[in-house]
Design a protein around this motif. Sequence first.
Motif, PDB file in Angstrom:
ATOM      1  N   PHE A 225       2.784 -21.333  -8.006  1.00 27.83           N
ATOM      2  CA  PHE A 225       4.166 -20.887  -8.107  1.00 27.83           C
ATOM      3  C   PHE A 225       4.644 -20.042  -6.930  1.00 27.83           C
ATOM      4  N   ASP A 226       3.770 -19.248  -6.335  1.00 25.09           N
ATOM      5  CA  ASP A 226       4.178 -18.261  -5.352  1.00 25.09           C
ATOM      6  C   ASP A 226       3.192 -18.146  -4.202  1.00 25.09           C
ATOM      7  N   LYS A 227       3.637 -17.417  -3.186  1.00 21.38           N
ATOM      8  CA  LYS A 227       2.802 -17.078  -2.046  1.00 21.38           C
ATOM      9  C   LYS A 227       2.749 -15.554  -1.961  1.00 21.38           C
ATOM     10  N   PHE A 228       1.559 -15.000  -1.796  1.00 25.87           N
ATOM     11  CA  PHE A 228       1.353 -13.556  -1.718  1.00 25.87           C
ATOM     12  C   PHE A 228       0.677 -13.255  -0.382  1.00 25.87           C
ATOM     13  N   CYS A 229       1.385 -12.559   0.499  1.00 27.47           N
ATOM     14  CA  CYS A 229       0.866 -12.304   1.848  1.00 27.47           C
ATOM     15  C   CYS A 229       0.444 -10.847   1.999  1.00 27.47           C
ATOM     16  N   ILE A 230      -0.738 -10.648   2.502  1.00 30.25           N
ATOM     17  CA  ILE A 230      -1.294  -9.308   2.695  1.00 30.25           C
ATOM     18  C   ILE A 230      -0.791  -8.737   4.016  1.00 30.25           C
ATOM     19  N   ARG A 231      -0.161  -7.586   3.952  1.00 28.31           N
ATOM     20  CA  ARG A 231       0.211  -6.872   5.179  1.00 28.31           C
ATOM     21  C   ARG A 231      -1.010  -6.162   5.735  1.00 28.31           C
ATOM     22  N   SER A 232      -1.722  -5.448   4.847  1.00 27.92           N
ATOM     23  CA  SER A 232      -2.923  -4.744   5.298  1.00 27.92           C
ATOM     24  C   SER A 232      -3.773  -4.319   4.117  1.00 27.92           C
ATOM     25  N   PHE A 233      -5.046  -4.198   4.396  1.00 31.58           N
ATOM     26  CA  PHE A 233      -5.966  -3.585   3.452  1.00 31.58           C
ATOM     27  C   PHE A 233      -5.821  -2.076   3.573  1.00 31.58           C
ATOM     28  N   LEU A 234      -6.042  -1.366   2.495  1.00 34.08           N
ATOM     29  CA  LEU A 234      -5.999   0.088   2.529  1.00 34.08           C
ATOM     30  C   LEU A 234      -7.219   0.609   3.287  1.00 34.08           C
ATOM     31  N   VAL A 235      -7.131   1.840   3.738  1.00 31.11           N
ATOM     32  CA  VAL A 235      -8.162   2.460   4.567  1.00 31.11           C
ATOM     33  C   VAL A 235      -8.847   3.566   3.777  1.00 31.11           C
ATOM     34  N   ILE A 236     -10.142   3.679   3.934  1.00 29.34           N
ATOM     35  CA  ILE A 236     -10.890   4.785   3.343  1.00 29.34           C
ATOM     36  C   ILE A 236     -11.156   5.817   4.433  1.00 29.34           C
ATOM     37  N   ALA A 237     -10.918   7.064   4.122  1.00 28.61           N
ATOM     38  CA  ALA A 237     -11.287   8.230   4.927  1.00 28.61           C
ATOM     39  C   ALA A 237     -10.494   8.439   6.210  1.00 28.61           C
ATOM     40  N   HIS A 238     -10.239   7.417   7.004  1.00 22.77           N
ATOM     41  CA  HIS A 238      -9.697   7.626   8.336  1.00 22.77           C
ATOM     42  C   HIS A 238      -8.228   7.268   8.492  1.00 22.77           C
ATOM     43  N   GLY A 239      -7.579   6.872   7.439  1.00 22.11           N
ATOM     44  CA  GLY A 239      -6.194   6.429   7.558  1.00 22.11           C
ATOM     45  C   GLY A 239      -5.194   7.533   7.329  1.00 22.11           C
ATOM     46  N   ASP A 240      -3.940   7.159   7.424  1.00 24.24           N
ATOM     47  CA  ASP A 240      -2.833   8.047   7.101  1.00 24.24           C
ATOM     48  C   ASP A 240      -3.017   8.503   5.655  1.00 24.24           C
ATOM     49  N   GLU A 241      -2.908   9.781   5.439  1.00 20.02           N
ATOM     50  CA  GLU A 241      -3.133  10.349   4.105  1.00 20.02           C
ATOM     51  C   GLU A 241      -2.293   9.653   3.038  1.00 20.02           C
ATOM     52  N   ASN A 242      -1.081   9.231   3.375  1.00 18.47           N
ATOM     53  CA  ASN A 242      -0.190   8.640   2.386  1.00 18.47           C
ATOM     54  C   ASN A 242      -0.517   7.189   2.041  1.00 18.47           C
ATOM     55  N   CYS A 243      -1.304   6.507   2.857  1.00 21.42           N
ATOM     56  CA  CYS A 243      -1.600   5.109   2.550  1.00 21.42           C
ATOM     57  C   CYS A 243      -3.097   4.833   2.501  1.00 21.42           C
ATOM     58  N   GLY A 244      -3.892   5.876   2.401  1.00 24.02           N
ATOM     59  CA  GLY A 244      -5.323   5.683   2.248  1.00 24.02           C
ATOM     60  C   GLY A 244      -5.663   5.263   0.833  1.00 24.02           C
ATOM     61  N   LEU A 245      -6.811   4.678   0.674  1.00 22.18           N
ATOM     62  CA  LEU A 245      -7.245   4.198  -0.639  1.00 22.18           C
ATOM     63  C   LEU A 245      -7.325   5.336  -1.656  1.00 22.18           C
ATOM     64  N   GLU A 246      -7.844   6.479  -1.240  1.00 26.68           N
ATOM     65  CA  GLU A 246      -8.021   7.592  -2.167  1.00 26.68           C
ATOM     66  C   GLU A 246      -6.697   8.048  -2.766  1.00 26.68           C
ATOM     67  N   ASN A 247      -5.731   8.372  -1.906  1.00 25.53           N
ATOM     68  CA  ASN A 247      -4.442   8.869  -2.396  1.00 25.53           C
ATOM     69  C   ASN A 247      -3.635   7.789  -3.088  1.00 25.53           C
ATOM     70  N   THR A 248      -3.722   6.564  -2.615  1.00 21.32           N
ATOM     71  CA  THR A 248      -2.998   5.481  -3.278  1.00 21.32           C
ATOM     72  C   THR A 248      -3.493   5.320  -4.700  1.00 21.32           C
ATOM     73  N   TYR A 249      -4.811   5.298  -4.883  1.00 21.11           N
ATOM     74  CA  TYR A 249      -5.367   5.171  -6.232  1.00 21.11           C
ATOM     75  C   TYR A 249      -4.920   6.333  -7.118  1.00 21.11           C
ATOM     76  N   LEU A 250      -5.025   7.555  -6.626  1.00 25.09           N
ATOM     77  CA  LEU A 250      -4.645   8.723  -7.430  1.00 25.09           C
ATOM     78  C   LEU A 250      -3.150   8.714  -7.748  1.00 25.09           C
ATOM     79  N   ASP A 251      -2.310   8.349  -6.781  1.00 23.69           N
ATOM     80  CA  ASP A 251      -0.871   8.285  -7.019  1.00 23.69           C
ATOM     81  C   ASP A 251      -0.522   7.231  -8.067  1.00 23.69           C
ATOM     82  N   LEU A 252      -1.098   6.044  -7.934  1.00 18.78           N
ATOM     83  CA  LEU A 252      -0.802   4.980  -8.892  1.00 18.78           C
ATOM     84  C   LEU A 252      -1.319   5.318 -10.286  1.00 18.78           C
ATOM     85  N   ARG A 253      -2.466   5.917 -10.350  1.00 19.15           N
ATOM     86  CA  ARG A 253      -3.044   6.281 -11.654  1.00 19.15           C
ATOM     87  C   ARG A 253      -2.151   7.264 -12.398  1.00 19.15           C
ATOM     88  N   SER A 254      -1.412   8.092 -11.668  1.00 21.48           N
ATOM     89  CA  SER A 254      -0.557   9.086 -12.308  1.00 21.48           C
ATOM     90  C   SER A 254       0.818   8.525 -12.703  1.00 21.48           C
TER      91      SER A 254
END
Length: 145
Positions: A52-81
């Motif tokens: 039915f659809d096409k899903f295109c990945i812009r980027s994988f999330l980053v652990i430890a070394h990425g921008d604080e706002n788009c790192g895996l750690e903060n993304t998971y915590l933000d979404l969980r809340s």
Amino acid sequence: MISFENTSLAISEADIENFRKITGLEIPDDLKNHFLKYNGGRPIPSCFENDFDKFCIRSFLVIAHGDENCGLENTYLDLRSNDFFSSGYLPFAMDEGGDYFLYSMRDDFGSIYFNQSEYYGDPDRFMIKLSDNFEKFLNSLKECD
């Protein structure tokens, strides 16, 4: 064969352990091995297609070394809340619109989903199952048109 461009600095087992301490979540082995090899980045090819659809990945999330706002750690915590986001999923990548590709930590452990935030409240469209496992998902990626 899949490759990645624009990856971040490599991570170690210590970074994975730090993720566990911050989030209380153990990263599954297949996803952990992927992050140890490619920390973030854009896959080539980068699109998943179903009937039915096409899903295109812009980027994988980053652990430890990425921008604080788009790192895996903060993304998971933000979404969980957030009330709209179901627990039991680990975001690992995002599309151009900011929606997430998710790894199921639930009964269908390892299945890959796509979260379409614009369809919140519509159980048939909010979470779309893409694949039964991470390896199959990666091997199914195609070039975007």
